[in-house]
Design an enzyme around this catalytic site. Structure first.
Site, PDB file in Angstrom:
ATOM      1  CD  GLU A 163      -0.330  -5.688   5.537  1.00 48.17           C
ATOM      2  OE1 GLU A 163      -1.115  -4.233   5.812  1.00 48.17           O
ATOM      3  OE2 GLU A 163       0.120  -6.449   4.945  1.00 48.17           O
TER       4      GLU A 163
ATOM      5  CG  HIS B 107      -3.475  -3.907   3.888  1.00 50.72           C
ATOM      6  ND1 HIS B 107      -2.280  -3.408   4.541  1.00 50.72           N
ATOM      7  CD2 HIS B 107      -3.561  -3.100   2.725  1.00 50.72           C
ATOM      8  CE1 HIS B 107      -2.575  -1.999   4.132  1.00 50.72           C
ATOM      9  NE2 HIS B 107      -3.260  -1.627   2.897  1.00 50.72           N
TER      10      HIS B 107
ATOM     11  CB  CYS C  50      -1.091  -0.020   0.988  1.00 49.09           C
ATOM     12  SG  CYS C  50      -2.785   1.276   1.223  1.00 49.09           S
TER      13      CYS C  50
END
Length: 225
Positions: free
Chosen positions: A199, A197, A89
């Site tokens: 994660e 994302h 991002c």
């Protein structure tokens, strides 16, 4: 062998803890937290992550000021030595602004902030970051961005496609990115920038774990190297 990873924090980062938690959960070793104002990285790093957020409040251009932070020279040098670098991002925006990846991230075509889980197609599963996926596999990863509209000139796009450097592609319209590009690799294959994302998708409690294979791929590749 202990896996030594570092997460860079810029003023305005808000996904640095998420990234550190993901790296620790997958590797079993806590990530080292590095402040953007530091001039040097810890010795012996196996992996560097630039997290999401809004560094410097997205002033001027998203990632433009963070790309000039003192630590970025050390990140650029580490990438040049072959250390894997992941930018997610805002981290992707920083990588383009720092010249580690081609192209630019512009305002979403809708002019709206996009925050939802989106389907991604794995375009290249031969990289350090994507070997845990199947070519053509569709995975579901969250996005949360206002300036995720990837742009590059046609010659650059053709080169990225021809060299297999498009890692992920949106499987549905998300932000107006040219050719639906969601993630790109550098020429050496050790730098990946992506807007989604991973994660935030490493365990079922997140609503999905499709992002976990990205971190596992990198860990496996480094162990086998």
């Amino acid at each position: 062998m202990a896996f030594r990873s570092a997460v860079i924090t810029f003023p305005g980062s808000n996904c640095d803890r998420d990234m550190a938690v993901a790296l620790e959960q997958v590797s079993g070793t806590p990530a080292i937290r590095v402040w953007h104002g530091d001039a040097d990285l810890p010795d012996g790093l196996d992996f560097i992550a630039l997290p999401g957020g809004f560094s410097y409040g997205d002033y001027l251009r998203s990632g433009a000021m963070a790309a000039r932070s003192p630590i970025m020279q050390a990140v650029i040098e580490a990438a040049g030595r072959g250390v894997p670098v992941l930018g997610v991002c805002n981290g992707f925006q920083v990588l383009t602004e720092a010249g580690l990846l081609p192209g630019a991230l512009m305002r979403n075509a809708s002019q709206n902030f996009v925050c939802r889980t989106v389907p991604l197609k794995v375009e290249n599963n031969r990289s350090l970051f994507t070997s845990g996926y199947k070519a053509g596999q569709t995975v579901h990863i969250p996005v949360a961005h206002h300036d995720g509209n990837y742009f590059a000139d046609e010659a650059t796009l053709d080169r990225l496609e021809g060299e297999g450097r498009v890692a992920f592609r949106y499987a549905e319209p998300v932000n107006g990115s040219v050719r639906d590009i969601a993630g790109v690799l550098n020429e050496a294959g050790n730098v990946l920038g992506m807007m989604p994302h991973p994660e935030r998708a490493i365990e079922p409690a997140h609503g999905g774990s499709d992002g976990r294979a990205l971190f596992e791929s990198a860990l496996k590749g480094l162990v086998e190297a």
